[in-house]
Design a protein around this motif. Structure first.
Motif, PDB file in Angstrom:
ATOM      1  N   MET A   1      27.698  38.349  22.640  1.00 27.20           N
ATOM      2  CA  MET A   1      26.617  37.461  23.070  1.00 27.20           C
ATOM      3  C   MET A   1      27.213  36.203  23.699  1.00 27.20           C
ATOM      4  O   MET A   1      28.126  35.589  23.146  1.00 27.20           O
ATOM      5  N   THR A   2      26.732  35.837  24.873  1.00 22.34           N
ATOM      6  CA  THR A   2      27.195  34.624  25.543  1.00 22.34           C
ATOM      7  C   THR A   2      26.748  33.391  24.763  1.00 22.34           C
ATOM      8  O   THR A   2      25.612  33.304  24.316  1.00 22.34           O
ATOM      9  N   THR A   3      27.646  32.455  24.595  1.00 24.05           N
ATOM     10  CA  THR A   3      27.323  31.232  23.881  1.00 24.05           C
ATOM     11  C   THR A   3      26.459  30.322  24.753  1.00 24.05           C
ATOM     12  O   THR A   3      26.827  30.014  25.888  1.00 24.05           O
ATOM     13  N   GLN A 189       6.172  28.831  18.078  1.00 22.81           N
ATOM     14  CA  GLN A 189       6.819  29.635  17.047  1.00 22.81           C
ATOM     15  C   GLN A 189       7.748  30.680  17.653  1.00 22.81           C
ATOM     16  O   GLN A 189       8.859  30.908  17.154  1.00 22.81           O
ATOM     17  N   GLY A 190       7.307  31.315  18.739  1.00 23.60           N
ATOM     18  CA  GLY A 190       8.180  32.275  19.402  1.00 23.60           C
ATOM     19  C   GLY A 190       9.447  31.620  19.937  1.00 23.60           C
ATOM     20  O   GLY A 190      10.539  32.202  19.885  1.00 23.60           O
ATOM     21  N   TRP A 191       9.308  30.416  20.468  1.00 23.33           N
ATOM     22  CA  TRP A 191      10.467  29.662  20.951  1.00 23.33           C
ATOM     23  C   TRP A 191      11.386  29.293  19.784  1.00 23.33           C
ATOM     24  O   TRP A 191      12.614  29.415  19.877  1.00 23.33           O
ATOM     25  N   VAL A 196      16.520  30.233  16.768  1.00 25.55           N
ATOM     26  CA  VAL A 196      17.184  30.684  15.540  1.00 25.55           C
ATOM     27  C   VAL A 196      18.015  31.933  15.824  1.00 25.55           C
ATOM     28  O   VAL A 196      19.175  32.053  15.397  1.00 25.55           O
ATOM     29  N   ALA A 197      17.436  32.878  16.562  1.00 29.33           N
ATOM     30  CA  ALA A 197      18.149  34.121  16.875  1.00 29.33           C
ATOM     31  C   ALA A 197      19.425  33.862  17.663  1.00 29.33           C
ATOM     32  O   ALA A 197      20.417  34.583  17.512  1.00 29.33           O
ATOM     33  N   GLU A 198      19.408  32.812  18.496  1.00 28.55           N
ATOM     34  CA  GLU A 198      20.599  32.461  19.282  1.00 28.55           C
ATOM     35  C   GLU A 198      21.627  31.672  18.471  1.00 28.55           C
ATOM     36  O   GLU A 198      22.709  31.361  18.980  1.00 28.55           O
ATOM     37  N   ALA A 205      15.561  24.125  10.217  1.00 29.29           N
ATOM     38  CA  ALA A 205      15.515  23.124  11.294  1.00 29.29           C
ATOM     39  C   ALA A 205      14.474  23.458  12.340  1.00 29.29           C
ATOM     40  O   ALA A 205      14.021  22.573  13.069  1.00 29.29           O
ATOM     41  N   ALA A 206      14.102  24.737  12.434  1.00 27.95           N
ATOM     42  CA  ALA A 206      13.196  25.188  13.486  1.00 27.95           C
ATOM     43  C   ALA A 206      11.741  25.142  13.092  1.00 27.95           C
ATOM     44  O   ALA A 206      10.882  25.602  13.855  1.00 27.95           O
TER      45      ALA A 206
END
Length: 207
Positions: A1-3, A189-191, A196-198, A205-206
């Motif tokens: 996964m790209t940072t 919420q989706g954002w 979080v997934a990234e 925190a989210a």
């Protein structure tokens, strides 16, 4: 996964609600609003302001061209700040959480020069970005390539390290075609879940 190295926010309908039709439904009633928006190309005028035309001059021109609608055009002028409200509080918390976590945060938005100044006075969090790329200042808007080119030049990072959220699919597609990572915003919420997934924010925190 790209940072991911920079997170890029649109503003309207991502950080602050922007629904002129709904505002005018409340201000003058749905039937009058529908007739107004059918008769007067206000959204097209707004696009011109976003692309660099002066807000007050554009509205004065509309009042001359459509004299039967001067009262409604005056509402657009005098109560514009009421149209772009309220702030989307969860999105604002995400912006601030990203900054606390040390992630650069950039605004990339279609916004007129005069209208952004008004919005900034009412929404101080708009001052909290590390950088702001605004269409009115550049006289070009999303989804056209020059504004994305300007963002890339200002940020100075590879496109694949940029994560961009916007509520319009055409703006997202233009960024994706340049190699940006993207998220079509359909609610905070989706954002939050994407951040979080990234690995950019913890679930706590989210919130």
């Amino acid at each position: 996964m790209t940072t991911i190295q920079t997170v890029i926010f649109d503003i309207g309908n991502v950080l602050i609600q922007w629904h002129p039709e709904a505002f005018f439904d409340r201000a003058i009633g749905p039937e009058r609003r529908a007739a107004y928006f059918d008769a007067v190309p206000m959204n097209e005028m707004n696009d011109r302001v976003d692309a660099g035309e002066n807000f007050h001059e554009a509205l004065a021109e509309m009042a001359q061209l459509y004299p039967d609608w001067t009262a409604e055009i005056g509402i657009w002028r005098d109560r514009w700040i009421d149209m772009i409200s309220p702030a989307i509080d969860h999105s604002v918390r995400l912006l601030r959480a990203l900054r606390r976590a040390g992630h650069p945060v950039v605004a990339l938005s279609n916004f007129g020069v005069e209208t952004f100044a008004m919005a900034e006075r009412e929404n101080p969090f708009l001052e909290e970005f590390d950088q702001r790329i605004l269409s009115g200042e550049l006289r070009t808007s999303k989804p056209f390539a020059p504004i994305y080119e300007a963002a890339e030049a200002a940020i100075g990072l590879p496109p694949e390290t940029l994560l961009f959220t916007d509520d319009r699919a055409d703006n997202i597609e233009a960024a994706r075609a340049r190699g940006w990572q993207t998220h079509l915003f359909d609610g905070p919420q989706g954002w939050a879940d994407r951040l979080v997934a990234e690995g950019l924010l913890t679930p706590e925190a989210a919130t």
